[in-house]
Design an enzyme around this catalytic site. Structure first.
Site: not given
Ligand SMILES: [Fe+2]
Length: 578
Positions: A12, A37, A136, A156, A316, A320, A505, A537
């Site tokens: 992904h 997506k 990362h 993640d 990921g 948050n 945010r 977006s």
């Molecule tokens: Fe990752």
């Protein structure tokens, strides 16, 4: 040195990023080009082609292809941990021990094939695998611009085997202090509960976070899902992060939670509304995630943080934004950098920067995310010619000022300008904008344009001069990766972009990174008194963010928006009152 980073190892969010002498010259997600997506099960072929074209570089000139997935030795604890914790699914346990790098080898073949399609000369170009969590970590540390010792957290679902990374960076090197391994994954549990709450993993986590403020975390005690074990965590796989026969199934689809969870909490949520008891479960999940992350962060990185207060995070879980607000509230954290492409697309950049740093290059810090394709007004005009719909085109003499006038009059406007953003947030390149003080604009965008859940919050872009008054801090916030408490006075002024819990945010916009967007905010201040716009977006629900003028037009004519600003052109649908 020319380094091409490629992500896509985990099926992904494939992406490509090109580094030339330590500077990121281009980066983009594959989903934007193929209009799918997350571009699941694809490799980043179009994204890589774009990066090379943008830089005017031939495939044969690439020195290194850096890939964020590496072989994991049986001499490290990772594969043993996985095997031991999956005793109830013996085929997985044995596979981890005896064939633990099968996925790596498959990835290696896929990169080889992609390189062949690009025209890579493998005698010149070296393939360098980088451990997923190091990628990362590198994307966070090397792009942060921090000097001196910097704490690093990666969080993640799962890379090869690691799920969470704690370390620090110093003098251009990354040092690993502690890792957690699958199935002991904080983000994994959040993802499993995202599925339980009726959303897709990798996509719906924002929605759980958006739902949480409507609920009461005290109504459910979810602590049994993630317990503290020594200096780590232990996930109860009888409930979540479940594989094999333990999985809950619905219409033949298996989920990462179990029947036992359903017996305990009730049926999986269906539909679009935010209702009891699910809002409380979302709130409890968010709270548990925050508590465990903060606890582990302080345990493993407290010492480094007390020394310099600098923290760089990615993965990921680093998207948050509520967790990030709590992290920044910790007394030991002075400055927080959240790499904006924190999900797996950012690992292309992470792998590339790690290789660059290891080879002695100075990595240029990330100042903006406008790393994707850009288009001239002439190209935008060309894209208009084959369309059959009725519309008018006006050449704008002052695109920022004239767009601000439309916004101030209460219209939402699609805004397409400059290079496309890298990462999931629209930051003034491919955005739908609205006046943050225009009553009902958020609802209008939600129901007529984005077709997304009504309870999800919209976010503000704010002029840098105004931000400290609004969010009561001068902390950098260029990427919409942290929520901040909005002052009471501002909360009343811009209710459309403040969430249920009084936070927003924000993107703080500076003049250097996007002069036209900055001018638009200045014009908004002159017209409305508020140097703020609602910014979401440019895409419809479930679609990838718009990339090209043709994509923008496709989206525009497929929704109820009346105005689209394509660089210097204003497209107005027929029948619109100007
Ligand atoms: Fe990752």
């Amino acid at each position: 040195m020319i380094i091409l980073g490629l992500s896509g190892a985990l099926n992904h969010d494939p992406s490509a990023a090109l580094l030339v002498d330590g500077e990121t010259v281009a980066a983009a997600e594959e989903e934007r080009f193929v209009r799918d997506k997350h571009a699941k099960n694809r490799m980043p072929l179009e994204a890589a082609r774009y990066c090379l074209q943008e830089a005017g570089i031939g495939a044969e000139q690439i020195d290194v292809i850096a890939f964020p997935y590496a072989p994991i030795s049986l001499l490290t604890p990772a594969r043993w941990h996985y095997a031991r914790r999956h005793w109830f699914a013996p085929e997985r346990a044995l596979d981890a021990l005896f064939n633990g790098n099968r996925r790596y080898r498959r990835n290696r073949r896929r990169v080889q094939e992609l390189g062949d399609m690009l025209g890579i000369n493998w005698r010149h170009t070296q393939f360098v695998p980088v451990e997923h969590h190091l990628a990362h970590a590198s994307s966070a540390y090397h792009l942060s611009g921090f000097s001196g010792r910097t704490a690093i957290m990666g969080i993640d679902g799962k890379g090869e085997y690691a799920t969470t990374f704690f370390g620090y960076g110093e003098a251009g090197r990354i040092h690993k202090l502690k890792e957690f391994y699958d199935p002991d994954s904080l983000s994994g549990v959040y993802g499993a509960m995202t599925e339980y709450l009726g959303f897709d993993m990798l996509d719906g986590e924002y929605k759980v976070m958006g739902m949480a403020p409507y609920g009461d975390a005290g109504r459910f005690d979810l602590s049994r899902l993630i317990r503290r074990r020594g200096n780590g965590i232990r996930v109860d796989t009888r409930y979540v992060n479940t594989v094999g026969l333990r999985r809950y199934k619905e219409n033949g689809v298996g989920y990462y939670f179990s029947n036992r969870l359903v017996d305990w909490l009730g049926p999986r949520r269906q539909g679009d509304s935010a209702e009891e008891p699910y809002i409380h479960i979302a709130a409890a999940m968010q709270q548990l995630f925050e508590e465990r992350c903060l606890e582990m962060l302080q345990l493993h990185l407290g010492e480094v943080l007390r020394e310099t207060g600098q923290l760089a995070i990615a993965g990921g879980g680093a998207l948050n934004v509520k967790l990030n607000q709590k992290i920044l509230d910790l007394p030991c954290v002075r400055e927080l950098f959240v790499q904006p492409a924190a999900g797996d697309s950012g690992t292309a950049l992470g792998a590339a920067t790690l290789v660059a740093a290891r080879r002695g290059e100075r990595v240029t810090p990330m100042r903006h995310v406008y790393l994707g394709p850009g288009f001239t007004t002439a190209q935008c005009r060309q894209a208009l010619s084959p369309r059959r719909e009725s519309f008018s085109v006006t050449e704008l003499t002052d695109p920022a000022g004239q767009t601000a006038e439309l916004l101030a009059a209460g219209h939402p406007v699609a805004w397409f300008h400059g290079r496309m953003e890298f990462g999931p947030r629209a930051l003034g390149g491919r955005s739908i904008l609205g006046a943050a003080d225009s009553p009902g604009i958020a609802d209008r965008i939600n129901t007529q344009i984005k077709f997304r859940e009504r309870w999800r919050p919209f976010c503000p872009s704010v002029l840098d001069k105004v931000a400290p008054d609004m969010i009561q801090t001068g902390h950098p916030a260029p990427f919409m990766t942290i929520t901040f408490k909005v002052s009471d006075a501002w909360r009343r002024r811009i209710p459309e972009v403040v969430h249920e819990d009084g936070t927003a945010r924000v993107q703080v916009v500076d003049k250097d990174s996007n002069p036209r967007f900055y001018a638009l905010l200045e014009a908004m201040e002159r017209l409305t008194g508020n140097a703020v716009v609602l910014n979401t977006s440019l895409n419809r629900r479930g679609e990838a963010m718009v990339c090209s003028p043709a994509d923008a037009l496709e989206m525009f004519f497929g929704c109820d928006l009346q105005y689209l600003v394509l660089e210097d052109l204003l497209i107005t649908k027929a029948g619109t009152d100007a």
